[in-house]
Design an enzyme around this catalytic site. Structure first.
Site, short mmCIF file in Angstrom:
data_model
loop_
_atom_site.label_atom_id
_atom_site.label_comp_id
_atom_site.label_asym_id
_atom_site.label_seq_id
_atom_site.Cartn_x
_atom_site.Cartn_y
_atom_site.Cartn_z
N VAL A 126 19.38 20.68 68.37
CA VAL A 126 18.91 21.30 69.61
C VAL A 126 18.65 22.78 69.43
O VAL A 126 17.98 23.41 70.25
CB VAL A 126 19.94 21.09 70.75
N SER A 128 18.32 25.97 66.08
CA SER A 128 18.38 26.28 64.66
C SER A 128 18.18 27.77 64.45
O SER A 128 17.29 28.38 65.05
CB SER A 128 17.29 25.49 63.90
N ALA A 129 19.04 28.36 63.63
CA ALA A 129 18.94 29.78 63.30
C ALA A 129 19.10 29.94 61.80
O ALA A 129 19.20 28.96 61.06
CB ALA A 129 19.99 30.58 64.07
N SER A 130 19.13 31.19 61.35
CA SER A 130 19.15 31.43 59.91
C SER A 130 20.47 31.01 59.26
O SER A 130 20.49 30.63 58.09
CB SER A 130 18.91 32.93 59.64
N ILE A 131 21.56 31.05 60.00
CA ILE A 131 22.87 30.75 59.44
C ILE A 131 23.28 29.29 59.66
O ILE A 131 23.89 28.66 58.81
CB ILE A 131 23.95 31.69 60.03
N ALA A 132 22.95 28.73 60.81
CA ALA A 132 23.44 27.39 61.16
C ALA A 132 22.49 26.72 62.14
O ALA A 132 21.56 27.34 62.68
CB ALA A 132 24.84 27.49 61.75
N GLN A 133 22.74 25.42 62.39
CA GLN A 133 22.02 24.71 63.44
C GLN A 133 23.01 23.85 64.22
O GLN A 133 24.12 23.58 63.76
CB GLN A 133 20.89 23.87 62.88
N VAL A 134 22.59 23.41 65.42
CA VAL A 134 23.49 22.75 66.36
C VAL A 134 22.97 21.36 66.69
O VAL A 134 21.78 21.18 66.98
CB VAL A 134 23.66 23.58 67.64
N ASP A 283 26.96 39.99 71.06
CA ASP A 283 25.63 39.43 70.84
C ASP A 283 25.14 38.78 72.14
O ASP A 283 24.72 37.63 72.17
CB ASP A 283 25.68 38.39 69.71
#
Length: 522
Positions: A126, A128-134, A283
């Site tokens: 659902v 996604s970023a540079s470090i992780a995804q969910v 953040d």
């Protein structure tokens, strides 16, 4: 080695294509080199502003460089204003990685396949970023959860790119005349620590747990629960939160959310985290904030993504509270005095000159709604003033500055007519009253009570032991005996003073606290 060399060539190609060398021309120690570069690469299109070109270059270089740009966007004390404005627009949007890799990561970290761990596990991420995804999932007891999975191979990628950044920072220090103030190697080192902290998802889970505990009984903020049996350094599982993204104003209005109250609640949450807890979500951009529309928690903020938090000690909180209150009262002399007293400004700084400079920065923002104020410009002018007076920029306050800018952006969306100062002033005054008043004194006494409870009962035994030692001198060492007796007599006098002080402690503290309360609030 070959891969590193190819990566370096790609970085150089992109830097040349977007004319990043031009950013350094004004401060280059050897301007002829800059002119030569400009002549050789005459084919480049450098019509776009330099900030735009820098942002586009970082986006093309990939997620690690995007993160680096985001970190730089918080350093208004180091980076020119036009570059900061563009860097703040960098978005951490990265295509998701293969679901099978995510499943392999979960199996490795938690010891079982997601289909065994969860009742359901959604293969499509659902976010996604540079470090992780969910991924969303459901526990076997029916609880809905979000599963955050670290992107595979990130540590190696980060180490390689940061090593290249460190090499570039060394080159900048040699070539750039303004490098001493910009401190490129220190900035890269700070970024390296920031990224490696984010690689440990257990740290994020612990941050969320602390924030949730701080706001356990709050009517303003919801924080997801962490399910520790499913957490590791590369996978964490948390309560799934339902709400409307705070940036979707039309949906909030349609749901009946009071935007003015939401705006003022955001200010209170910020100041509560900073001054009550000294632990704040750093953040708080709109992508990490939802608003609950559930009847049981309607209108509350929902915080997400706890990889970056800021902490402040008691000295920082006291310093900030004094400065904020002095700002609210337009007591610029007190602001100048606080900077000098704290050691953040040199001791030989003239109070009247610093007072005048701060007044010029801050006076234009009072009695105006948020829509007519730019904190970015104010902070830029304050940092310019700081450089003029050699005021040290405290690293622990950089995240606070970033968060304050997030609050500004959020406030502009929700209620452009919000008066941030009038909203925050009563809260700060109440907090100061508690800190320097009788309630604050009582809280500090309770905090110190375990120490006193351990020391005070020992005083009679210590006194008896000291007297006994004095009554039984060693017969064969007269010189040492004289020294010991002298020291013992001094110790006895000190012990007597301690006992008298203990008897007078309560009254003395009350008098001091009453004076402080009058000094700060009178």
């Amino acid at each position: 080695m070959m891969l590193k060399f190819l990566r370096l060539l790609k970085i150089l190609r992109i830097a040349i294509q977007y004319g990043l060398d031009e950013i350094a021309i004004a401060g280059l120690k050897k301007p002829r080199i800059a002119k030569f570069i400009d002549t050789v690469f005459f084919w480049r299109d450098l019509s776009a502003p330099r900030g735009v070109r820098l942002r586009m270059a970082l986006e093309e270089l990939g997620p690690i460089f995007v993160k680096f740009g985001q970190v730089l966007s918080t350093r208004r004390d180091l980076i020119p204003g036009d570059l900061v404005e563009e860097l703040s627009r960098l978005q951490d949007r990265v295509p998701p990685f293969d679901t099978e890799l995510a499943i392999a990561q979960i199996r490795k970290s938690l010891g079982a396949h997601p289909d065994e761990l969860f009742a359901t596990f959604e293969r499509t991420p659902v976010a996604s970023a540079s470090i992780a995804q969910v991924h969303f999932a459901t526990l076997k007891d029916g609880k809905q959860v979000a599963v955050k999975v670290l992107r595979p191979g990130m540590k190696k990628t980060i180490d390689e790119d940061v090593a290249l950044m460190q090499t570039a920072a060394e080159m900048v220090e040699r070539l750039w005349a303004d490098s001493k103030r910009l401190k490129p190697k220190e900035v890269v080192a700070e970024f390296d620590k920031y990224l490696h902290d984010e690689l440990d998802l257990m740290r994020e889970a612990a941050n969320a747990s602390q924030l949730r505990r701080n706001f356990a009984n709050s009517e303003l903020l919801l924080v997801p629960e962490m399910f520790w049996d499913y957490c590791s350094s590369s996978v964490i599982v948390m309560e799934r939160m339902h709400g409307i993204p705070v940036s979707q104003i039309d949906r909030l209005i349609e749901a009946g959310v009071d935007l003015k109250k939401l705006s003022s609640d955001g200010v209170e949450i910020f100041f509560t985290q900073v001054f009550r807890d000294g632990f704040f979500h750093a953040d708080m951009h709109p992508g990490n904030i939802l608003v609950s529309v559930d009847p049981a928690s309607f209108g509350r903020y929902i915080a997400l993504d706890f990889g970056i938090v800021g902490t402040l000690n008691d000295f920082d909180k006291d310093y900030l509270s004094q400065n904020f209150l002095a700002f609210f009262r337009r007591d610029y002399k007190r602001v100048a005095e606080a900077h000098i007293e704290s050691g953040w400004a040199p001791k030989d700084t003239r109070v009247d000159e610093l007072e005048s400079a701060v007044r010029a920065c801050c006076e234009p923002i009072f009695d105006r709604p948020l829509k007519d104020i730019s904190f970015g410009q104010i902070l830029l002018r304050l940092f310019q003033t700081s450089r003029r007076f050699n005021v040290e920029v405290q690293p622990q306050l950089v995240l606070l500055q970033k968060t304050l800018l997030n609050i500004e952006g959020l406030g502009r969306q929700l209620d452009p007519d919000l008066d941030l100062w009038k909203t925050a002033k009563p809260y700060l005054e109440n907090w100061m009253a508690e800190q320097v008043g009788l309630k604050g004194m009582w809280q500090r006494m309770k905090a110190e009570a375990p120490h006193y409870a351990h020391v005070i009962p020992q005083l009679p035994r210590m006194l008896h032991k000291a007297l006994a030692q004095q009554a039984e001198p060693a017969p064969d060492n007269s010189e040492l005996l004289k020294v010991l007796i002298g020291e013992q007599q001094r110790t006895n006098r000190l012990l007597s003073l301690v006992i008298y002080f203990a008897l007078a402690f309560g009254g003395g503290v009350v008098a001091v606290q009453l004076y402080l309360r009058w000094h700060h609030l009178g």
